[in-house]
Write an enzyme that holds these catalytic residues in place. Structure first.
Site, PDB file in Angstrom:
ATOM      1  N   HIS A 246       0.857  -1.198   0.000  1.00 11.13           N
ATOM      2  CA  HIS A 246       0.000   0.000   0.000  1.00 11.13           C
ATOM      3  C   HIS A 246       0.888   1.240   0.000  1.00 11.13           C
ATOM      4  O   HIS A 246       1.953   1.240   0.609  1.00 11.13           O
ATOM      5  CB  HIS A 246      -0.899   0.017   1.245  1.00 11.13           C
ATOM      6  CG  HIS A 246      -2.074   0.927   1.101  1.00 11.13           C
ATOM      7  ND1 HIS A 246      -1.995   2.277   1.323  1.00 11.13           N
ATOM      8  CD2 HIS A 246      -3.347   0.682   0.719  1.00 11.13           C
ATOM      9  CE1 HIS A 246      -3.181   2.836   1.090  1.00 11.13           C
ATOM     10  NE2 HIS A 246      -4.011   1.883   0.718  1.00 11.13           N
TER      11      HIS A 246
ATOM     12  N   ASP B  22      -7.911  -5.217  -0.105  1.00 13.37           N
ATOM     13  CA  ASP B  22      -8.391  -6.094  -1.186  1.00 13.37           C
ATOM     14  C   ASP B  22      -8.038  -7.554  -0.991  1.00 13.37           C
ATOM     15  O   ASP B  22      -8.512  -8.396  -1.758  1.00 13.37           O
ATOM     16  CB  ASP B  22      -7.818  -5.606  -2.526  1.00 13.37           C
ATOM     17  CG  ASP B  22      -8.403  -4.256  -2.915  1.00 13.37           C
ATOM     18  OD1 ASP B  22      -7.631  -3.321  -3.154  1.00 13.37           O
ATOM     19  OD2 ASP B  22      -9.633  -4.145  -2.902  1.00 13.37           O
TER      20      ASP B  22
HETATM   21  C1  SDX Z   1      -6.230   0.144  -2.979  1.00 10.66           C
HETATM   22  O1  SDX Z   1      -4.389   4.666  -2.115  1.00 10.66           O
HETATM   23  C2  SDX Z   1      -5.324   4.065  -1.490  1.00 10.66           C
HETATM   24  O2  SDX Z   1      -5.727   4.464  -0.415  1.00 10.66           O
HETATM   25  C3  SDX Z   1      -5.928   2.855  -2.208  1.00 10.66           C
HETATM   26  C4  SDX Z   1      -6.935   2.039  -1.434  1.00 10.66           C
HETATM   27  C5  SDX Z   1      -8.208   2.808  -1.186  1.00 10.66           C
HETATM   28  O3  SDX Z   1      -8.920   2.456  -0.228  1.00 10.66           O
HETATM   29  O4  SDX Z   1      -8.554   3.692  -2.030  1.00 10.66           O
HETATM   30  O5  SDX Z   1      -6.397   1.613  -0.201  1.00 10.66           O
HETATM   31  C6  SDX Z   1      -7.365   0.795  -2.240  1.00 10.66           C
HETATM   32  O6  SDX Z   1      -6.010   0.462  -4.115  1.00 10.66           O
HETATM   33  C7  SDX Z   1      -5.345  -0.846  -2.251  1.00 10.66           C
HETATM   34  C8  SDX Z   1      -4.137  -1.354  -3.121  1.00 10.66           C
HETATM   35  C9  SDX Z   1      -4.639  -2.459  -4.060  1.00 10.66           C
HETATM   36  N1  SDX Z   1      -3.578  -2.858  -4.996  1.00 10.66           N
HETATM   37  C10 SDX Z   1      -2.930  -4.027  -4.882  1.00 10.66           C
HETATM   38  O7  SDX Z   1      -3.109  -4.837  -3.993  1.00 10.66           O
HETATM   39  C11 SDX Z   1      -1.949  -4.294  -6.044  1.00 10.66           C
HETATM   40  C12 SDX Z   1      -0.642  -4.867  -5.483  1.00 10.66           C
HETATM   41  N2  SDX Z   1       0.042  -3.828  -4.744  1.00 10.66           N
HETATM   42  C13 SDX Z   1       1.098  -3.095  -5.439  1.00 10.66           C
HETATM   43  O8  SDX Z   1       0.931  -2.943  -6.810  1.00 10.66           O
HETATM   44  C14 SDX Z   1       1.531  -1.844  -4.670  1.00 10.66           C
HETATM   45  O9  SDX Z   1       1.755  -2.233  -3.390  1.00 10.66           O
HETATM   46  C15 SDX Z   1       0.632  -0.621  -4.670  1.00 10.66           C
HETATM   47  C16 SDX Z   1       0.246  -0.198  -6.035  1.00 10.66           C
HETATM   48  C17 SDX Z   1      -0.583  -0.861  -3.847  1.00 10.66           C
HETATM   49  C18 SDX Z   1       1.436   0.511  -3.992  1.00 10.66           C
HETATM   50  O10 SDX Z   1       2.504   0.751  -4.813  1.00 10.66           O
HETATM   51  P1  SDX Z   1       3.602   1.898  -4.466  1.00 10.66           P
HETATM   52  O11 SDX Z   1       3.248   2.649  -3.256  1.00 10.66           O
HETATM   53  O12 SDX Z   1       3.842   2.666  -5.729  1.00 10.66           O
HETATM   54  O13 SDX Z   1       4.841   1.052  -4.075  1.00 10.66           O
HETATM   55  P2  SDX Z   1       5.986   0.628  -5.084  1.00 10.66           P
HETATM   56  O14 SDX Z   1       5.407   0.057  -6.348  1.00 10.66           O
HETATM   57  O15 SDX Z   1       6.941   1.779  -5.200  1.00 10.66           O
HETATM   58  O16 SDX Z   1       6.656  -0.586  -4.275  1.00 10.66           O
HETATM   59  C19 SDX Z   1       7.746  -0.379  -3.379  1.00 10.66           C
HETATM   60  C20 SDX Z   1       8.531  -1.687  -3.443  1.00 10.66           C
HETATM   61  C21 SDX Z   1       8.962  -2.051  -4.867  1.00 10.66           C
HETATM   62  O17 SDX Z   1      10.111  -2.853  -4.768  1.00 10.66           O
HETATM   63  P3  SDX Z   1      11.622  -2.147  -4.878  1.00 10.66           P
HETATM   64  O18 SDX Z   1      11.571  -1.296  -6.149  1.00 10.66           O
HETATM   65  O19 SDX Z   1      11.753  -1.325  -3.632  1.00 10.66           O
HETATM   66  O20 SDX Z   1      12.577  -3.316  -4.980  1.00 10.66           O
HETATM   67  O21 SDX Z   1       7.692  -2.762  -2.998  1.00 10.66           O
HETATM   68  C22 SDX Z   1       7.499  -3.688  -4.073  1.00 10.66           C
HETATM   69  C23 SDX Z   1       7.832  -2.942  -5.349  1.00 10.66           C
HETATM   70  O22 SDX Z   1       8.267  -3.841  -6.357  1.00 10.66           O
HETATM   71  N3  SDX Z   1       6.088  -4.097  -4.025  1.00 10.66           N
HETATM   72  C24 SDX Z   1       5.633  -5.325  -4.268  1.00 10.66           C
HETATM   73  C25 SDX Z   1       4.252  -5.269  -4.077  1.00 10.66           C
HETATM   74  N4  SDX Z   1       3.896  -4.025  -3.731  1.00 10.66           N
HETATM   75  C26 SDX Z   1       5.037  -3.300  -3.700  1.00 10.66           C
HETATM   76  N5  SDX Z   1       6.272  -6.469  -4.636  1.00 10.66           N
HETATM   77  C27 SDX Z   1       5.497  -7.567  -4.807  1.00 10.66           C
HETATM   78  N6  SDX Z   1       4.151  -7.583  -4.643  1.00 10.66           N
HETATM   79  C28 SDX Z   1       3.501  -6.456  -4.269  1.00 10.66           C
HETATM   80  N7  SDX Z   1       2.199  -6.477  -4.105  1.00 10.66           N
END
Ligand code: SDX
Length: 434
Positions: A311, A368
């Site tokens: 998140h 989710d």
């Molecule tokens: C919602 O914003 C809100 O409030 C949203 C929400 C709401 O109520 O409106 O809470 C609802 O959208 C919840 C999120 C649902 N999405 C998912 O579950 C999809 C999977 N999650 C990821 O795609 C990710 O965690 C996000 C999109 C939710 C957040 O992404 P960020 O903040 O841009 O984080 P990032 O992509 O910069 O990740 C930081 C690191 C990265 O690795 P490094 O580059 O540091 O090596 O964490 C890793 C990412 O690769 N990472 C994950 C991951 N989420 C982050 N690696 C594997 N699996 C994951 N799910």
């Protein structure tokens, strides 16, 4: 909304010139550097891709503390609202800023019932969608079409008009959602009825048919209320920002909500609840081990991500996920159901939370991860999961749209850029081009 108290100052030096920046206090949580004059005083833009570090407004609706896992709606903890309220009470709280009295709740419910029908001319719209059309596409198109049938709010609309428009949208979105499901399974629409409460009406429209004497189980109605409350608002998330952005141009509320629905559809946002179940189905179908799944999630060359994990704000367990996980177990127990997807999900959570990659990045289950599994237990197909997220989020979108319109600091959103393209180039006629 109370002005942020001005307090300590910050200073910024650019090319030897130092300017003072106000530090704006909030009533809870982070402070903000006031950069609204930084271009005028330094000639430079602030650069913050995806607005990760940027507060675009002052808001009194929802507070999130990502480190402590705290979520408050108008000051009330999500745990207490999910425990004690109906969804309609939380919708009223978000939109009007306080929990309704008994009379206010009764009036709000009456308005919801009055406005629950769709204009009969809109029924025919559903027939033009092909079999298998995703319900989020239908939802977004039908919501913006409401603006052709119903008047829009004006800046000087009074409370009566606002209540009418708000309850009309809250009520009709529920009817559109149910009709889109019925259309997708080729069953006749079931009309709303004044004798049911908001969630009871929805379950009835979804699962009743001419050949089934379906009556919504009061337990399912209570679970539906909790699920919609868990999704009601979450400060400046992507879809709420889309609603605010479109609203800042003066577009009507229906157009803004339609934009919010489209933003929510993405698998990184509200679409994740459907993607979680598809991920769990893939794991089961391909016989992937937990170690293989975690390795894929960590592999930068593999587009696979652990859906429902991570998140932008929560660097701790999403408080909504905690409630959803408990609710998921309670629903399965109550219905004497066993779902292999739930076992896989819980084992996957346990395995991931032991792994350094997830721990170092503070990746925990978000709202989710478990909610789709509860929808499944209630009988919803996975294509409807994000529609249910939108149904829950609607009062939050409405509250933010209203707050943005009443905020004297807000105007049409128009961010800038760092230009990286070619310098001025003279035109070349086609004959002279290589
Ligand atoms: C919602 O914003 C809100 O409030 C949203 C929400 C709401 O109520 O409106 O809470 C609802 O959208 C919840 C999120 C649902 N999405 C998912 O579950 C999809 C999977 N999650 C990821 O795609 C990710 O965690 C996000 C999109 C939710 C957040 O992404 P960020 O903040 O841009 O984080 P990032 O992509 O910069 O990740 C930081 C690191 C990265 O690795 P490094 O580059 O540091 O090596 O964490 C890793 C990412 O690769 N990472 C994950 C991951 N989420 C982050 N690696 C594997 N699996 C994951 N799910």
């Amino acid at each position: 909304m109370s002005e942020s108290k001005k307090s300590s100052k910050a200073s910024l030096s650019v090319d030897g010139k130092t300017i003072e920046l106000e530090v704006l206090e909030s009533t809870m949580g982070e402070r903000a550097l006031n950069l609204s004059r930084v271009k005028a005083e330094t000639g430079c833009f602030a650069f913050d891709p995806a607005m990760v570090n940027t507060a675009v407004c002052r808001s009194a609706i929802t507070y999130v503390d990502g480190d402590k896992g705290i979520l408050l709606h108008r000051g009330y903890p999500i745990e207490e609202l999910a425990e004690h309220c109906t969804f309609i009470e939380v919708a009223y709280l978000l939109i009007h800023g306080e929990l309704p009295t008994a009379d206010q709740r009764q009036r709000f419910s009456r308005l919801l019932n009055i406005h629950s029908m769709l204009h009969e001319d809109m029924r025919s719209f559903f027939g033009n969608y092909p079999e298998g059309a995703h319900p989020m596409a239908v939802l977004s198109a039908m919501v913006v079409s409401l603006s052709s049938f119903y008047p829009e709010l004006r800046l000087d609309s009074d409370k009566e008009e606002i209540d009418t428009t708000v309850t009309r949208l809250l009520s009709k979105l529920r009817t559109i959602a149910a009709f889109s499901y019925k259309k997708s399974i080729g069953e006749p629409f079931v009309y709303p009825s004044h004798k049911y409460s908001y969630c009871e009406n929805f379950l009835n429209m979804m699962f009743r048919s001419p050949v089934s004497l379906y009556e919504a189980d009061p337990y399912d109605v209570a679970v539906m209320n909790k699920l919609l409350i868990l999704h009601a608002d979450h400060e400046q998330n992507a879809s709420t920002t889309a609603v605010r952005m479109v609203g800042s141009t003066g577009a009507n509320l229906y157009a803004c909500v339609s934009a919010g629905i489209c933003a929510l559809w993405g698998p990184l946002h509200g679409g994740a609840n459907q993607a979680v179940v598809e991920m769990l189905e893939k794991i089961q179908k391909e016989g992937l081990t937990l170690d293989q799944v975690v390795a894929k999630a960590k592999d930068k060359n593999d587009p696979f991500r652990l859906m429902g994990f991570g998140h932008r704000i929560y660097k701790s367990y999403d408080p909504r996920a905690k409630i959803a996980k408990k609710l998921c177990m309670a629903v399965l127990n109550k219905k004497r159901l066993s779902d292999p997807m739930v076992e896989i999900a819980m084992a996957l959570e346990e395995r991931a939370l032991k792994d350094d990659y997830f721990r170092e990045r503070n990746l925990y289950p978000n709202v989710d991860f478990y909610t789709g599994l509860i929808y499944r237990a209630l009988g919803f197909p996975k294509e409807m999961f994000t529609v249910l997220f939108a149904l829950g989020r609607l009062p939050g979108w409405i509250a933010h749209w209203q707050e943005m319109r009443q905020d004297p600091e807000q105007k049409i959103m128009r961010p800038r850029q760092i230009y990286m393209g070619p310098a001025k180039t003279d035109y070349v006629h086609i004959e002279a081009r290589g």
